[in-house]
Scaffold this motif. Structure first.
Motif, PDB file in Angstrom:
ATOM      1  N   TYR A 284     -21.664  -8.451  28.479  1.00 17.81           N
ATOM      2  CA  TYR A 284     -21.931  -9.856  28.798  1.00 17.81           C
ATOM      3  C   TYR A 284     -20.955 -10.757  28.042  1.00 17.81           C
ATOM      4  CZ  TYR A 284     -26.499  -8.982  31.061  1.00 17.81           C
ATOM      5  OH  TYR A 284     -27.512  -8.590  31.898  1.00 17.81           O
TER       6      TYR A 284
ATOM      7  N   SER B 255     -27.056 -15.432  24.464  1.00 20.40           N
ATOM      8  CA  SER B 255     -26.527 -14.162  23.943  1.00 20.40           C
ATOM      9  C   SER B 255     -26.963 -13.961  22.507  1.00 20.40           C
ATOM     10  CB  SER B 255     -25.006 -14.122  24.051  1.00 20.40           C
ATOM     11  OG  SER B 255     -24.435 -15.086  23.203  1.00 20.40           O
TER      12      SER B 255
ATOM     13  N   GLN C 258     -26.696 -14.619  33.193  1.00 17.59           N
ATOM     14  CA  GLN C 258     -25.441 -13.932  33.499  1.00 17.59           C
ATOM     15  C   GLN C 258     -25.211 -13.882  35.012  1.00 17.59           C
ATOM     16  OE1 GLN C 258     -22.909 -12.664  31.698  1.00 17.59           O
ATOM     17  NE2 GLN C 258     -23.750 -13.329  29.746  1.00 17.59           N
TER      18      GLN C 258
ATOM     19  N   ILE D 201     -20.799  -3.813  33.341  1.00 20.54           N
ATOM     20  CA  ILE D 201     -22.142  -4.383  33.214  1.00 20.54           C
ATOM     21  C   ILE D 201     -23.154  -3.509  33.948  1.00 20.54           C
ATOM     22  CG2 ILE D 201     -23.619  -6.318  33.946  1.00 20.54           C
ATOM     23  CD1 ILE D 201     -21.256  -8.175  33.199  1.00 20.54           C
TER      24      ILE D 201
END
Length: 194
Positions: free
Chosen positions: A47, A86, A102, A142
């Protein structure tokens, strides 16, 4: 007398074996929990990589063409929101919130990339092509990191819920965890596309 001594040995051996089992089960649960936390850190890392690449994309686009300001603002806001979430702890709410933010960032980047399609000169630049490869690779990372995290959560949960290890888990406070779950509309996966 010898029978009492023998039964005393049996009881002692049982207690020692039980104690050893508790130690082994506890250490196994700790290893699985640590693995789960490490895979969550890997998700966070991918991320962060997306967050780091997004300003490069915006700056490359800003320098090459004049776009509708709204699209750039949406990307900047989505990045800022994702950045604010985050580093949050390992909880279902935390990673579900981060996943949503995200995905919003990926969708905003997609809108920016759709606008870029109108500018063939920009698409042909070396800087843009390099970013394209990095962003596409990161989206794959991801997906892999999320899958690894879900596998680690499943492995941990199986250990924490299976008998007799579940008794040790309850005794020491190892709770069942939640992995990534599909949200409404997940069948329309958000990918950054070029």
């Amino acid at each position: 007398m010898p029978q009492k001594r023998f039964s005393g040995y049996l009881i002692g051996a049982f207690i020692i074996l039980l104690g050893l089992y508790v130690i082994v089960a506890y250490n196994s649960l700790v290893r699985k929990e640590e693995k789960m936390e490490q895979t969550w850190a890997d998700v966070q890392n991918t991320y962060q990589r997306r967050l780091d690449l997004t300003p490069n994309l915006v700056n490359t686009v800003k320098g090459m063409a004049s776009f509708e300001q709204e699209t750039l603002v949406q990307v900047a806001e989505a990045r800022s929101n994702a950045l604010s979430a985050s580093g949050a702890g390992l909880s279902a709410d935390s990673y579900n919130r981060q996943t949503g933010l995200q995905d919003t960032l990926a969708a905003a980047s997609n809108r920016l990339i759709a606008v870029i399609e109108k500018y063939p000169v920009l698409r042909g630049t070396e800087a843009y092509r390099g970013l394209q490869v990095q962003l596409e690779g990161n989206e794959r990372r991801i997906k892999v990191a999320r899958a690894d995290f879900n596998a680690a959560v499943r492995d941990y949960n199986e250990a924490a819920r299976s008998f007799p290890k579940s008794l040790v888990a309850k005794m020491f406070g190892f709770e069942v965890k939640e992995g990534f779950k599909a949200v409404e509309g997940a069948q329309n996966n958000v990918d950054i596309k070029f």
